[in-house]
Each structure stands twice: as C-alpha cells, then as structure tokens.
Design a protein around this motif. Structure first.
Motif, PDB file in Angstrom:
ATOM      1  N   LEU A   1      42.671  40.109  72.630  1.00 53.15           N
ATOM      2  CA  LEU A   1      41.401  40.644  72.162  1.00 53.15           C
ATOM      3  C   LEU A   1      41.577  42.078  71.672  1.00 53.15           C
ATOM      4  CD1 LEU A   1      38.276  40.977  71.959  1.00 53.15           C
ATOM      5  CD2 LEU A   1      38.303  41.485  74.420  1.00 53.15           C
TER       6      LEU A   1
ATOM      7  N   LEU B   1      41.996  36.227  67.963  1.00 49.98           N
ATOM      8  CA  LEU B   1      40.687  36.039  68.595  1.00 49.98           C
ATOM      9  C   LEU B   1      40.464  34.584  68.984  1.00 49.98           C
ATOM     10  CD1 LEU B   1      38.379  38.343  66.436  1.00 49.98           C
ATOM     11  CD2 LEU B   1      38.999  38.643  68.832  1.00 49.98           C
ATOM     12  N   ARG B   2      40.910  33.678  68.124  1.00 53.59           N
ATOM     13  CA  ARG B   2      40.746  32.258  68.459  1.00 53.59           C
ATOM     14  C   ARG B   2      41.591  31.881  69.671  1.00 53.59           C
ATOM     15  NH1 ARG B   2      39.970  31.937  62.843  1.00 53.59           N
ATOM     16  NH2 ARG B   2      42.200  31.843  62.404  1.00 53.59           N
TER      17      ARG B   2
ATOM     18  N   TYR C   1      39.930  33.350  72.663  1.00 51.68           N
ATOM     19  CA  TYR C   1      38.692  32.617  72.929  1.00 51.68           C
ATOM     20  C   TYR C   1      38.980  31.290  73.636  1.00 51.68           C
ATOM     21  CZ  TYR C   1      34.325  30.128  71.912  1.00 51.68           C
ATOM     22  OH  TYR C   1      33.164  29.407  72.014  1.00 51.68           O
TER      23      TYR C   1
ATOM     24  N   GLN D   1      37.587  30.595  77.335  1.00 54.55           N
ATOM     25  CA  GLN D   1      36.698  29.450  77.566  1.00 54.55           C
ATOM     26  C   GLN D   1      37.297  28.497  78.593  1.00 54.55           C
ATOM     27  OE1 GLN D   1      35.421  27.375  73.965  1.00 54.55           O
ATOM     28  NE2 GLN D   1      33.370  28.009  74.573  1.00 54.55           N
TER      29      GLN D   1
ATOM     30  N   THR E   1      34.745  36.198  77.244  1.00 57.01           N
ATOM     31  CA  THR E   1      34.299  35.363  76.127  1.00 57.01           C
ATOM     32  C   THR E   1      33.217  36.072  75.316  1.00 57.01           C
ATOM     33  OG1 THR E   1      34.765  33.360  77.405  1.00 57.01           O
ATOM     34  CG2 THR E   1      33.308  33.119  75.512  1.00 57.01           C
ATOM     35  N   ARG E   2      32.311  36.756  76.012  1.00 57.55           N
ATOM     36  CA  ARG E   2      31.227  37.464  75.335  1.00 57.55           C
ATOM     37  C   ARG E   2      31.781  38.582  74.453  1.00 57.55           C
ATOM     38  NH1 ARG E   2      28.604  39.533  79.618  1.00 57.55           N
ATOM     39  NH2 ARG E   2      27.772  37.487  80.121  1.00 57.55           N
TER      40      ARG E   2
ATOM     41  N   ILE F   1      34.762  38.707  73.112  1.00 56.37           N
ATOM     42  CA  ILE F   1      35.433  38.088  71.962  1.00 56.37           C
ATOM     43  C   ILE F   1      34.406  37.655  70.924  1.00 56.37           C
ATOM     44  CG2 ILE F   1      36.876  36.137  71.264  1.00 56.37           C
ATOM     45  CD1 ILE F   1      38.096  36.261  74.136  1.00 56.37           C
ATOM     46  N   HIS F   2      33.306  37.050  71.379  1.00 54.91           N
ATOM     47  CA  HIS F   2      32.227  36.642  70.474  1.00 54.91           C
ATOM     48  C   HIS F   2      31.680  37.834  69.702  1.00 54.91           C
ATOM     49  CE1 HIS F   2      30.978  32.499  70.355  1.00 54.91           C
ATOM     50  NE2 HIS F   2      31.147  32.350  71.667  1.00 54.91           N
TER      51      HIS F   2
ATOM     52  N   ALA G   1      34.225  39.042  67.136  1.00 55.88           N
ATOM     53  CA  ALA G   1      34.340  38.058  66.057  1.00 55.88           C
ATOM     54  C   ALA G   1      33.106  38.086  65.152  1.00 55.88           C
ATOM     55  CB  ALA G   1      34.537  36.668  66.643  1.00 55.88           C
TER      56      ALA G   1
ATOM     57  N   LEU H   1      35.432  31.436  65.276  1.00 56.68           N
ATOM     58  CA  LEU H   1      36.239  31.137  66.465  1.00 56.68           C
ATOM     59  C   LEU H   1      36.599  29.660  66.561  1.00 56.68           C
ATOM     60  CD1 LEU H   1      34.418  33.375  69.097  1.00 56.68           C
ATOM     61  CD2 LEU H   1      36.605  33.793  67.952  1.00 56.68           C
TER      62      LEU H   1
END
Length: 955
Positions: free
Chosen positions: A826, A846-847, A850, A854, A862-863, A865-866, A869, A876
C-alpha cells in the motif's frame, strides 16, 4: 403453563414450526384430513407453538378455529369447539358470520344427549364445511388432556373422514397427564394408525436457545456463570427459563412463588411411594444408583419400581443405566424447604450408610457430601481428603481444590485435624486450577500457622503463585529471598534458580535466564531426583541459547527437555517444556507453522493432564499469535474462542487477551480491542517488558486506526521506558509503530510531527540494529524486517521512497507474514502515485494488497487501500488475464490437478494441513506436498495469496 406470547421471541422452535405447518397444509392431499398432536411436559412451550403455527396457517389462507379444553371432565360437551366458534364470531375477519352463528345454535337445540350424538356430529360436520367455504380448515386445541367425551368422538369422527370434511387438527397434550387408563391415551393410539396423523414430542430447549430466551427476558447478555446456572436449574423448559430470568432481571436468584407452587403441585399429585422417591433423589447426588435408592427409601423392589415409574411418567424423574435424575434440578431447591432439618439429616445419613454398604466403587466425594450434611464432620473429613487425592491423581485440579476447601471447612470443627497440611494442599490445587488469588491467600494463612513450612519453601511457593498471577516483579523478588534464606537446602536452591530462570525467560531477559539456568543445572547435579529442576532449567537455557547464540543447539536442548518431562510425567514440567518450545518457534525463530503445530499439540497434552485453565490457555495464545503472523486469522479466532471457555486468570489471561487484541486491531474492532487492552492493563501490576511493550504497541496501533496519532505517540513513548528485555523484536515493532505514528501525523496534517520523538526513535532504531548484529540469524532477520519498515516510515516525512517499501514487501513475503507485506505494498503504491510515475505498477500493488487485506479480513487496511485507489482512479478488480500459450482467457487454476483444487479450497477456508488431511483422508505430510506444488504452479509464496486466487476464481 403458557408464557407471554407477544413480547418474547420464539427461540429454538423454527424447525418444529415448519414441520407442523407442512404436515397440516403442504403434505395434505385435496379433500383429505390431517392432524398433529404435540406432546410435552408442562411449560415446554406447546401453547406458544400452537399460537405461532396458527398465525402462519392464517397467513396461508386457512380458516383457523382455536379453543382450549377445561379441567372439568364431561360437564361441558364440545366446549373447545364452541369457544373457538365464539372467538371466530367476535373477529372482524369472520368468513361467514351467519354460518358461525347457525352452528353455535346447534349446541342449544337439545341434540347433545346420548341418543342424538350421531346426529349432532353430522350437523357439526356440515356446519364446519359451510364455515370453511372451500378453504383449508384447521381446528387448534390446547390442553387436550382435559378433552370432553363428545369432543373426543368428534375428532375421531372427522379425522376418520366420516364427516366428509377436509379438516386439519393441531392439538397440544401434557405428557404427564396421560397416566394409567386416561381415555385420551386410547384415542391417540387409534389415531396413530392413520397415515395422516402425526404425534410429535416437544422437548426442552437446548443450551444455546435457553441462553437466547434468557437474554431476551433479562434484556442483555448473561455472565457465563449465570447462563450455566440457569441452564442447569431449568433443564431448558421455556416456562422455567422465563421465570428464573425474570427473577434474575429483578435482582433475585431464588425460586419464585409461581414456580414453587407449580412444582409442589406436581410432586403432591404423585402416589405416596413416588412422592418419597422424588424427595430422596432430590437429596442425593445425581445420578442416584437404583441399589442406593432402595436402601435410602426402604421400599421393596416391586414397590420401588412402581414408585419410580410413576415419577418418570409424571415427568419429574428420568432414568438411565447409571441411575436416576430429576428432570429439573430446580425441584431439589423447592423440595429442600419442604423438609424439616432433622428429616434432611436423616436422608443424608441413609445415603452415607447406603454408599458404604452397597458393593462396588465407593464415591468418596458423595460420601463426604452426605456425611457433612448429616452433621458428621469427623466422618466427612477423611472422605473429603480421599476424594481430593483421587482428583489430583486424575489431574482434576479444579475438583481437587473444591474437595480440599471442603476439608478445610470441616477441619474447623475438629480440633485434632492437621490444618497446615490441608492448607498446603488447598493452596497448591488452587494454583494449578488457575485460582491464583485464592492460592496466595491460603499460602499466607499457611505461613502464619504454627506448623508452617520452612521460610525458603514459603518464598518459593509465593513466587510461583505471584508469577502465575502476572505479578512478575514481586515474584522475582521472592525468588531472590528464597535463594538468600538461611534455611535454603541444595534442592530448594536448585528449584528457586530453575524457576527464576523460567520467570526471567518469560520477562524477555534471555541472558539473565541463561545464567540462572546454568546455575540451576549445576545445583541439580548435586541433588538426587531433581528432574523438574533439570527440565525447567534446560527449557530456559535452550531458549536463551537459541535466541542469543545457536538456534539449532538451543532447539536440541529444548526438545530434550520436553522428552525428559514426558518420561517423568509431571504435568507442570510437560506444560512448561511445550510452552517454551512453541514460543521460540512462533516468535524469534519465525518457524511459525511448526510452532503452531507444537503449541496445539501441547495444548491437547496439558488438557489431558488437567491444566486446561492455565497452561493450555497460554499454549493456545501462542498458537493464536503464530496463526495471526502467517495470515490465518479466521483459524486464530477459533483457537481464541476455545481458550476463552476456560475463563483464565492472571498471566494466562494476559497472554490470551493480548493475542485476541491483535486480531481485533487487525479487524478494526475498536471496541473489542480497547476492552481487552483495559483488562490487560488492569491485570499487569508488576508486569515486565514482555507484556508491557506489546500492550503499548497494540494501543498505539489502535490509536492510529482511529486517527488519534498523539495518543499513539504517547503509548510508544511509555513503551520506550521498558528497557529490561533482550527481546529486540518487540522493541523493533514498538519503534516502527512510533515512526509510523509520526508519519501518519505528517500525512493527515491533524497533529504536528514531534521532531524530538522522531530523533529519539531513530537513535533507538540504530541502537537496536547494532545490538542485533550479534544476534542469531533468525532474530537478526526479524529485526531487520521491522527496521526496514522504520526506514520507510521515516522517508514518508520528506517524500516516501518506493524502493524502501518494495524492499520491505519482499522481506515480509519471504517470511510468510502477509499483513506487513500488504501494508508495505500500500505504501509503495502511495509513494509511486505521489511521484506521478509507474501508475500501472501502483495499480498492481494496490490490487495485491487489497486481495491480501480482504482475505485476512483487515477492515482498516482495506479501507485505506480503497481510499487511495479511489483518489488515483485505480480499479481494485483483477484485470482479465493476458492470453497464454494455452489460449486466451486461460483459467488461473488450469494447471492444478483435481486433488490440488480440493486442497486449495480447504486452504481458502483457513484449515491447517492436519485438518485438510482429516477431511480428505490423506496424511498431513502428503497435504504439505500438495500445498508446495500449488504454490509452485500458482507462483505464490503464502497461503493467503493462494486463497485469494481461489476466491477470485469463484466469482
């Protein structure tokens, strides 16, 4: 015995409601009849079930008539049907009011006598047909055990199809009322022959449903102790559960007058011999053996069997191969107050005499119980001591402590009793069963007694109990006093030195632990039979050497210590050896998978040895930490749940709560994490760096996810004052959290960066780096991993360096620690995007991050990263795979065999190799080979990455 039908939820009965509804509607052929008769004891919830099923039948379009039978015999013919019709007439949704009133008039035209019975049944049948109007008609009858003769005839007439009416019947019957030649027994026997008739017994609620109902009444969760007591007293009977729960809600733990009268009425309805049997079983310790009961009540064999049968039929007793039990233990509470004290004493004396006279195994615990309640402490004391010794022999330390405590109570009435010996045993059993505060209190009483043990022995015991209670500083001082005591023998010196070495190891002072361990081994050589001392000292020395000098040599010493402990068989030695071996593998040496296996194997072993609440809990905490590091968070949660069932205390609870808190912080469960941290802080009086530094590190991590970077800084600064530890890894983790807090403050612009704090943290990081140069390779590599994160966090203060984050991600991948690897990806993506270059690389990073986050369930990560992104407009979702030699759109799993796919599916569930092997009937070693092949074919390094691919393939 109906409960409130409107305010409480229906629990534990969903399947039964569905079954009954289906039997009355779905499974009935057009024009046919059907019936369901619900049997069960009073209060089991039959009326509530009738209400729920009736509501569902109405919703399905059926005409439902509901009535109740009265306990007045044949004085009111067809009363339940007449009541049901009047209720239907009074509703606003009456299908045909004139038809209902016409049928009601039938009952007043003189056709109810014996000569007109057949005509009446025919006219009733025609009237019901008119009311139904072609819709399903259901007659719901409560308390059918009191049904009048005419209604019985009507049921037989209609269900046999004689009335040409497609009728369904749902009725409830109290099982205990169907005794002897009750006419309804014959009716049910006749009806059972019809295929369309089902007789279903409604049993009590199970433990989980009992808890749900109780919490609904109380209005909140119950403590485990309260829930267990309520379950034992109620037997799952919903009416009893509700009454007890209301009393609990109102601050009363007694028996309500309603319950008392209900149960007394049921007992008073018994024949006199059965009445005496129930009183006797209530005074006994269940299960009550038939031969013992015969001697207690003094009935001939035939009369006793008849009496027991009557009590069973009235649903007050249950019988099995091992004896008789009350269906509800609450009956014992009720009946206890119905006997005079002298009557109760006589019953208990008879039990004691019967237990002694009946051939077979003598249950000393029961014998002690009955002699005590018979008012004979001199005869109860030796039985209590025998019961305690037997429990200890079987490693039942909690039971042993209970018996020793009873013995102490009895000894207070006997001036010649050896109270000092009883205190000694009671304190030791309390310590082994996790009652550390109780152990310390008993030890203080023992130390003040005239026949107290030597001073050195008291110091050693006090130190052991203090260490188990989590009061490490006081324990260390006590061991020092023991070694300095004038009356300390060579054996006691070896014991004190070995246990001090173990304590120092627990505090993270590995060099000091090694020094004390060598001293203990030298002392043990001069003492015969010092096996325990050798095991404890060897485990401490092996850990010290593995951490500071030579991992292989240290591990060999520890494995040898475990083998020695197993041969000797002393439970605490076996537990200690397993603990330190698992701790070393999952911690400094980073051989997490093997460490988890050792920890879980050790937990099973010490549970067999009776140390479930103490050592098993601590071993499961180690397994949890190992599973957390390798990314098996779901499995770690299961392990924590198992450990918490023991309700640990002291240092054992601290270890487990810290392990659970790591999961909560990772999941982002702020409330749960904060609650555990507060509990640990409360229990850590006198705790050392080994616990304090992780506690403050977790507090800092939690504060950062909350955006409270100033609080994170404060927690880290407090942690830096805990310097008495050789564990460079936990110190490096703390420094990383401190620098991360400053970097987060800089990025969020909410708090000013503390330059002094940054400078101090960098100096400590450099000092840790220098100290780690002399550490063994595995420790050095772990420290380097966190120092790399430290350097990368520092770079965020003046422009984050993508290369530092890339190096960190690679290092953590190599160690199979998915969480810090995902975090590093990240930050690497963030640094690349900030420099406005390599957008495709940032998207891929990032994927990957993620997918890992997850898979773990790491909500805060996760938040983040979201968020990043979204700002960078990066999708993602995994991009479609590029064409390969096998053709465009080839499946990522195409290279796996069918067996490898089965193994991968189980890996994605979070199962261990052992659990997968058990599921697929393959050896654990073979599963390991399959997993290696899967990793190679998918080109992944961790189970989390492999799981992410599997989950992606299922969408």
């Amino acid at each position: 015995m109906a409960s409130d039908l409107d305010t409480l939820p229906l629990v534990g009965r969903s399947d039964m409601v569905a079954t009954v509804r289906s039997a009355l509607l779905d499974d009935v052929a057009p024009g046919q009849t059907a019936a369901v008769f619900l049997t069960g004891e009073s209060g089991v919830g039959k009326t509530r079930l009738l209400h729920e099923v009736g509501a569902r039948l109405r919703d399905a379009g059926a005409v439902v008539l509901t009535g109740s039978c009265l306990d007045i015999g044949d004085a009111s013919p067809l009363h339940p049907l007449r009541q049901a019709l009047r209720r239907l007439d009074a509703t606003t949704a009456t299908p045909d009011a004139s038809a209902v009133r016409a049928l009601l008039a039938v009952f007043t035209d003189g056709a109810t006598g014996p000569d007109g019975a057949g005509a009446l049944l025919e006219r009733v049948s025609r009237g019901l047909n008119v009311i139904a109007g072609g819709r399903p008609l259901v007659l719901v009858l409560d308390d059918l055990q009191w049904v009048d003769r005419t209604t019985r005839q009507l049921l037989l007439y209609l269900l046999a199809g004689l009335g040409d009416l497609p009728l369904s019947v749902l009725a409830a019957v109290r099982s205990e009322s169907l005794q002897g030649a009750h006419p309804l027994r014959r009716v049910l026997t006749e009806l059972r022959r019809l295929r369309s008739v089902r007789v279903l017994d409604l049993g009590p609620l199970d433990r989980a449903a009992t808890g749900q109902l109780a919490e609904a009444v109380v209005g909140g969760p119950l403590t485990p102790e309260a829930a267990e007591r309520l379950w034992a007293r109620s037997g799952g009977n919903p009416f009893v559960v509700e009454e007890l729960s209301r009393a609990l809600r109102d601050g009363c733990d007694g028996v309500s007058d309603t319950l008392r009268e209900v149960f007394l009425a049921r007992v008073d309805a018994l024949p006199q011999p059965a009445h005496a049997v129930v009183h006797a079983v209530a005074a006994g310790v269940e299960p009550v053996d038939h031969r013992v009961l015969a001697r207690v009540v003094g009935l001939p064999e035939g009369a006793l069997i008849d009496a027991v049968r009557a009590a069973v039929d009235h649903r007050l007793l249950t019988g099995s191969d091992d004896g008789y039990r009350l269906r509800h233990r609450l009956v014992a509470e009720v009946l206890e107050h119905e006997l005079l004290p002298a009557e109760r004493a006589v019953l208990h004396r008879r039990y004691a005499e019967a237990l002694t006279a009946v051939p077979g195994e003598l249950y000393q615990a029961r014998l002690a119980h009955h002699w005590q309640l018979a008012g004979e402490p001199a005869r109860a004391l030796p039985a209590s001591v025998a019961a305690a010794r037997e429990a200890q022999r079987l490693h039942g330390y909690a039971e042993a402590h209970r018996h020793w405590s009873v013995a102490l109570h009895l000894a207070a009435e006997l001036p010649d009793a050896n109270r000092a010996e009883l205190l000694e045993h009671a304190a030791e059993s309390a310590h082994h069963s996790g009652e550390h505060a109780r152990a310390l209190a008993l030890l203080e009483e023992l130390a003040a007694a005239e026949a107290a043990p030597p001073v050195c022995e008291v110091h050693i015991r006090r130190a052991r109990y203090l260490a188990a209670a989590g009061r490490s500083a006081l324990a260390e001082a006590e061991y020092g006093r023991a070694l300095a005591a004038a009356d300390c023998t060579d054996r006691q010196r070896a014991t004190a030195a070995a246990r001090l070495a173990e304590l120092l190891l627990h505090l993270g002072r590995y060099a000091d632990a090694g020094e004390r361990a060598r001293e203990a081994l030298a002392l043990a050589e001069q003492v015969d039979g010092a096996t325990s001392e050798v095991v404890l000292a060897s485990a401490a020395l092996g850990y010290s050497e593995a951490f500071l000098e030579d991992p292989d040599a240290g591990l060999a010493v520890m494995r040898q210590a475990l083998a020695t402990a197993e041969r000797a068989g002393r439970p605490e030695d076996v537990a200690c050896a397993y603990l330190h071996l698992a701790e070393l593998l999952t911690g400094p040496l980073n051989i997490c998978e093997e460490g988890v296996v050792v920890a879980r194997r050790g937990a099973e072993r010490v549970a067999e040895l009776g140390l479930g609440r103490t050592w098993e809990t601590r071993l499961l905490a180690i397994a949890t930490n190992g599973l957390f590091r390798i990314g098996q968070w779901a499995e770690a949660e299961k392990v924590v749940a198992v450990a918490l069932r023991h309700r640990p205390s002291g240092a054992d609870a601290v270890e487990l709560l810290l392990a659970r808190c790591r999961l909560s912080v990772g999941y982002g469960d702020v409330e749960a994490a904060d609650r555990d941290l507060e509990s640990v802080a409360t229990m850590l009086a006198g705790g050392g760096a080994r616990h304090v530094i992780p506690l403050l590190t977790l507090r800092a991590g939690l504060a950062m996810w909350q955006g409270r970077h100033d609080l994170a800084r404060q927690a880290v600064q407090r942690g830096l004052t805990e310097t008495r530890s050789d564990d460079l890894v936990i110190l490096a983790v703390l420094v990383w959290h401190g620098l991360r807090a400053e970097a987060e403050a800089h990025a969020s612009r909410t708090v000013e960066v503390d330059d002094t704090s940054v400078r101090r943290l960098r100096e400590i990081a450099e000092r840790v780096a220098r100290r780690s140069e002399g550490a063994v390779r595995s420790v050095r590599e772990m420290v380097d991993g966190y120092l790399t994160l430290c350097a990368a966090e520092v770079s965020r203060l003046d422009g984050s360096d993508p290369e530092l984050w890339a190096r960190s991600a690679a290092e953590w991948d190599g160690r199979n620690h998915p969480y810090p690897a995902a975090y590093a990806r990240l930050r690497q993506a963030e640094a690349l995007l900030a420099r406005r270059r390599k957008g495709a690389t940032a998207g891929r990073l990032l994927r990957e991050a993620y997918a890992t986050a997850q898979g773990l369930g790491a909500v805060p990560l996760t938040r983040e990263i979201h968020t990043l992104a979204g700002r960078a407009r990066v999708s993602l979702e995994a991009p479609a795979p590029a064409p390969t030699a096998a053709g465009a759109g080839a499946d990522e799993l195409a290279t796996l065999t069918s067996r490898e796919r089965e193994v991968l599916a189980a890996v994605a569930e979070g199962l261990t190799n052992r659990e997968i092997g058990q599921r697929l009937f393959i050896s654990e070693r073979t599963i390991g080979v399959h997993v290696s092949h899967i990793f190679d074919k998918l080109q992944v390094r961790t189970r989390v990455q492999a799981s992410a691919i599997w989950l992606r393939s299922r969408t």
